[in-house]
Enzyme design. Structure first.
Site, PDB file in Angstrom:
ATOM      1  CG  HIS A 193      -0.480  -0.142   2.688  1.00  0.00           C
ATOM      2  ND1 HIS A 193      -0.829  -0.898   3.585  1.00  0.00           N
ATOM      3  CD2 HIS A 193       0.688   0.370   3.042  1.00  0.00           C
ATOM      4  CE1 HIS A 193      -0.170  -0.700   4.609  1.00  0.00           C
ATOM      5  NE2 HIS A 193       0.811   0.131   4.428  1.00  0.00           N
TER       6      HIS A 193
ATOM      7  CG  HIS B 179       0.426   4.324   7.645  1.00  0.00           C
ATOM      8  ND1 HIS B 179      -0.844   3.435   6.917  1.00  0.00           N
ATOM      9  CD2 HIS B 179       1.427   3.409   7.415  1.00  0.00           C
ATOM     10  CE1 HIS B 179      -0.276   2.491   6.319  1.00  0.00           C
ATOM     11  NE2 HIS B 179       0.984   2.412   6.728  1.00  0.00           N
TER      12      HIS B 179
ATOM     13  CD  GLU C  88       2.994  -1.890   6.628  1.00  0.00           C
ATOM     14  OE1 GLU C  88       2.967  -0.690   6.809  1.00  0.00           O
ATOM     15  OE2 GLU C  88       3.309  -2.136   5.223  1.00  0.00           O
TER      16      GLU C  88
HETATM   17 FE   LIG Z   1       2.273   1.030   5.758  1.00  0.00          FE
END
Ligand SMILES: [Fe+2]
Length: 280
Positions: free
Chosen positions: A12, A59, A240
């Protein structure tokens, strides 16, 4: 009944979202990154998912050090696009599916997964970049989206095995929802990348490719991979990738791999993308 018909993963990378928004996808640097997503855009036009359970991480847009839910599910009607410092990305608002989201929350909690229920949340590049890569530049988004946020930003993130088991619980939840819905589950983030410190820019192609192979053919090995291996081999943000195991756990033992794309570098990270369907 609702059914999970596919599992899709993608990185992403925020710069990828900026390339889309600024009309740079045809530039030499970006062309090979985006070419790997042509296949999935056609696949999605044919598949027409009603709902996507989109596993991603925030985030510091919706959550920060004041509150750090390990697993949070978005149950709202819609989710505004977060302003990450340059104004919100110029993409459509994200429409949710509250009935299915609440059902999943209830089913998972009674199945002993203590989800945090979120009714107000802006969504950042972690969620919108995968939408752009997989659906393209469309308005509105062609599916309802259930955001499922996972903490992989602040130690401790959940273990890979816990993520896998949550995927299995989500699959049970979807299978018990009475409406006839075509549901996909996406896992996002990864692959190898490290954004800070002396190892910034770390990319480990061999490790990434083995992870992609095992996602299809030997996922049980991935369940037990310790956090330290992600950090050592795939960089600090490589953690992640545990989110991909939620997707994989939801698909069951066997899968059919339909498409794969791996490219380095994009920004200073690796791009990984795979499309799987459950197999009998
Ligand atoms: Fe990220």
């Amino acid at each position: 009944m609702a059914r999970i018909t596919a599992g899709i993963t993608t990185s992403h990378i925020p710069a990828v979202g900026a390339a889309v928004d600024l009309g740079k996808t045809g530039e030499d640097y970006w062309k090979p990154v985006f070419a790997g997503y042509d296949w999935v855009k056609e696949y999605e036009k044919a598949q027409k998912p009603d709902v996507v359970i989109l596993v991603y991480n925030d985030h510091a847009s919706a959550f920060d050090m004041r509150i750090i839910p390990t697993f949070a599910i978005g149950c709202a009607e819609e989710f505004p696009i977060a302003d990450e410092g340059w104004g919100p990305r110029p993409v459509p608002v994200v429409k949710g599916h509250p009935d299915l989201a609440w059902h999943i929350a209830q089913s998972c909690i009674l199945d002993e997964f203590d989800m945090t229920i979120i009714n107000e949340m802006a969504v950042d590049h972690g969620l919108t970049v995968p939408l752009s890569l997989i659906f393209g530049q469309v308005d509105p988004w062609p599916a309802r989206i259930i955001p499922l946020a996972v903490n992989v930003v602040t130690y401790p993130p959940p273990s890979g095995n816990r993520c896998w088991l949550l995927g299995e619980a989500i699959a049970r939840a979807v299978a018990s929802f009475p409406e006839d819905l075509n549901v996909q589950i996406w896992g996002t983030g990864g692959m190898s990348h490290q954004l800070q410190g002396p190892r910034a820019g770390l990319i480990n192609k061999e490790w990434d490719k083995k992870f992609l192979d095992e996602l299809t053919s030997d996922p049980q090995a991935l369940r037990r991979k310790p956090h330290i291996e992600y950090l050592r081999e795939a960089g600090s943000e490589g953690i992640e990738l545990v989110m991909w195991l939620i997707m994989r756990g939801a698909l069951g033992d066997k899968v059919k791999e339909l498409h794969r794309h791996y490219h380095v570098p994009a920004s200073n990270t690796a791009v990984g993308h795979i499309v799987l369907e459950p197999a009998a």
